[in-house]
Structures are given as C-alpha cells and as structure tokens.
Design a protein around this motif. Sequence first.
Motif, short mmCIF file in Angstrom:
data_model
loop_
_atom_site.label_atom_id
_atom_site.label_comp_id
_atom_site.label_asym_id
_atom_site.label_seq_id
_atom_site.Cartn_x
_atom_site.Cartn_y
_atom_site.Cartn_z
N GLU A 37 0.80 -1.22 0.00
CA GLU A 37 0.00 0.00 0.00
C GLU A 37 0.83 1.27 0.00
N ASP A 38 2.02 1.23 0.56
CA ASP A 38 2.81 2.44 0.69
C ASP A 38 3.59 2.80 -0.56
N PHE A 39 3.57 1.94 -1.57
CA PHE A 39 4.33 2.23 -2.78
C PHE A 39 3.59 3.27 -3.61
N ALA A 40 4.32 4.30 -4.01
CA ALA A 40 3.75 5.34 -4.86
C ALA A 40 4.84 5.84 -5.80
N GLY A 41 4.45 6.52 -6.84
CA GLY A 41 5.45 7.12 -7.71
C GLY A 41 5.50 6.56 -9.11
N ALA A 42 4.76 5.49 -9.36
CA ALA A 42 4.76 4.90 -10.70
C ALA A 42 3.32 4.85 -11.20
N GLY A 43 2.67 5.98 -11.20
CA GLY A 43 1.26 6.04 -11.53
C GLY A 43 0.94 6.00 -13.01
N SER A 44 1.93 5.91 -13.86
CA SER A 44 1.67 5.80 -15.29
C SER A 44 2.63 4.80 -15.91
N THR A 45 2.30 4.37 -17.10
CA THR A 45 3.12 3.39 -17.79
C THR A 45 4.47 3.99 -18.15
N MET A 46 5.53 3.23 -17.87
CA MET A 46 6.88 3.67 -18.20
C MET A 46 7.62 2.49 -18.80
N ASP A 57 20.06 5.77 -23.66
CA ASP A 57 18.83 5.32 -23.00
C ASP A 57 17.67 6.27 -23.30
N THR A 58 16.49 5.72 -23.30
CA THR A 58 15.27 6.51 -23.48
C THR A 58 14.19 5.93 -22.58
N VAL A 59 13.39 6.79 -22.00
CA VAL A 59 12.22 6.38 -21.25
C VAL A 59 11.00 6.84 -22.05
N VAL A 60 10.07 5.93 -22.24
CA VAL A 60 8.81 6.26 -22.89
C VAL A 60 7.76 6.23 -21.79
N ARG A 61 7.03 7.33 -21.65
CA ARG A 61 6.05 7.44 -20.57
C ARG A 61 4.71 7.86 -21.13
N ASP A 62 3.68 7.10 -20.78
CA ASP A 62 2.32 7.47 -21.15
C ASP A 62 1.78 8.41 -20.10
N ALA A 63 1.23 9.51 -20.55
CA ALA A 63 0.68 10.52 -19.65
C ALA A 63 -0.67 10.96 -20.21
N PRO A 64 -1.48 11.63 -19.39
CA PRO A 64 -2.79 12.07 -19.86
C PRO A 64 -2.73 12.93 -21.12
N HIS A 65 -1.66 13.66 -21.31
CA HIS A 65 -1.54 14.54 -22.47
C HIS A 65 -0.90 13.84 -23.67
N GLY A 66 -0.53 12.57 -23.53
CA GLY A 66 0.06 11.82 -24.64
C GLY A 66 1.34 11.13 -24.22
N ALA A 68 5.31 10.61 -23.94
CA ALA A 68 6.49 11.46 -23.83
C ALA A 68 7.74 10.59 -23.91
N PHE A 69 8.71 11.05 -24.67
CA PHE A 69 10.00 10.39 -24.78
C PHE A 69 11.00 11.22 -23.98
N VAL A 70 11.66 10.57 -23.04
CA VAL A 70 12.59 11.26 -22.15
C VAL A 70 13.99 10.76 -22.45
N ASP A 71 14.90 11.68 -22.76
CA ASP A 71 16.27 11.26 -23.04
C ASP A 71 17.33 12.20 -22.49
N SER A 72 16.93 13.23 -21.75
CA SER A 72 17.94 14.10 -21.15
C SER A 72 18.52 13.40 -19.91
N GLU A 73 19.79 13.60 -19.67
CA GLU A 73 20.47 12.88 -18.59
C GLU A 73 19.81 13.12 -17.23
N ALA A 74 19.43 14.35 -16.93
CA ALA A 74 18.81 14.65 -15.63
C ALA A 74 17.49 13.90 -15.48
N GLN A 75 16.66 13.91 -16.51
CA GLN A 75 15.39 13.19 -16.44
C GLN A 75 15.61 11.69 -16.41
N LEU A 76 16.56 11.20 -17.19
CA LEU A 76 16.86 9.77 -17.18
C LEU A 76 17.28 9.31 -15.80
#
Length: 107
Positions: A37-46, A57-66, A68-76
């Motif tokens: 129950e205490d796990f949080a932080g992964a509320g969308s598909t990644m 590396d790239t992260v593909v994340r589904d969000a309400p607005h569509g 998103a492809f994430v590839d900047s080092e800070a976000q990665l």
Amino acid sequence: LRIRVAGRAATQVQLHRILELSELEHITVQVIPFTHEDFAGAGSTMVHSGGSLPQLDTVVRDAPHGTAFVDSEAQLEHFRTLFRRVRGEALPPKQSRDLINQLAKEL
C-alpha cells in the motif's frame, strides 16, 4: 492485472500470455501487489529502453496529455531511480508468475 478490459476468457488469455512471455530469457515480469500500500510514484506506464551505452537510453512514458520520450540525462537519472524503487518493491519473477497464475485461476 486485476482490471478486466474484456471478458473473463480474454482476461485469462492475456494473463497466460504474460506468463508465457515471462519465461523468455530476455523478458522479466515483476508484479507489485496491492498489499504494498505504501508504494507510490509509478502512476503511469513507463518503459525504459537501455543498453551498453547509457547516454542512448530513453524512457517512454504514457501521460494524460500523450506519450512522452525522455532522453535528457537529468530526467533519465530521475527515472532510473524510480525504476530501481519499482524493482525493489516488486515481487521476484517466480513469485510474480505465481501471483499471475493465481489470478488466472480465480477468474
């Protein structure tokens, strides 16, 4: 895994397909059960696509607005940390398969 999008038979087929794929050498399936129950932080598909060159590396994340492809080092780095948390909370692969089997039998 518990949310049925289709009927009982289709859900069983989907669960069995996940089990089938989880036996492949290059696929790991791990489940975070509702009892964590205490796990949080992964509320969308990644999806994390990575390899021997981390800068590609790239992260593909589904969000309400569509999607998103994430590839900047800070976000990665943020998503790498999140994926480590997810793996740490998830059941090991064998226990995950056992849970999926149990859910399929309950249908």
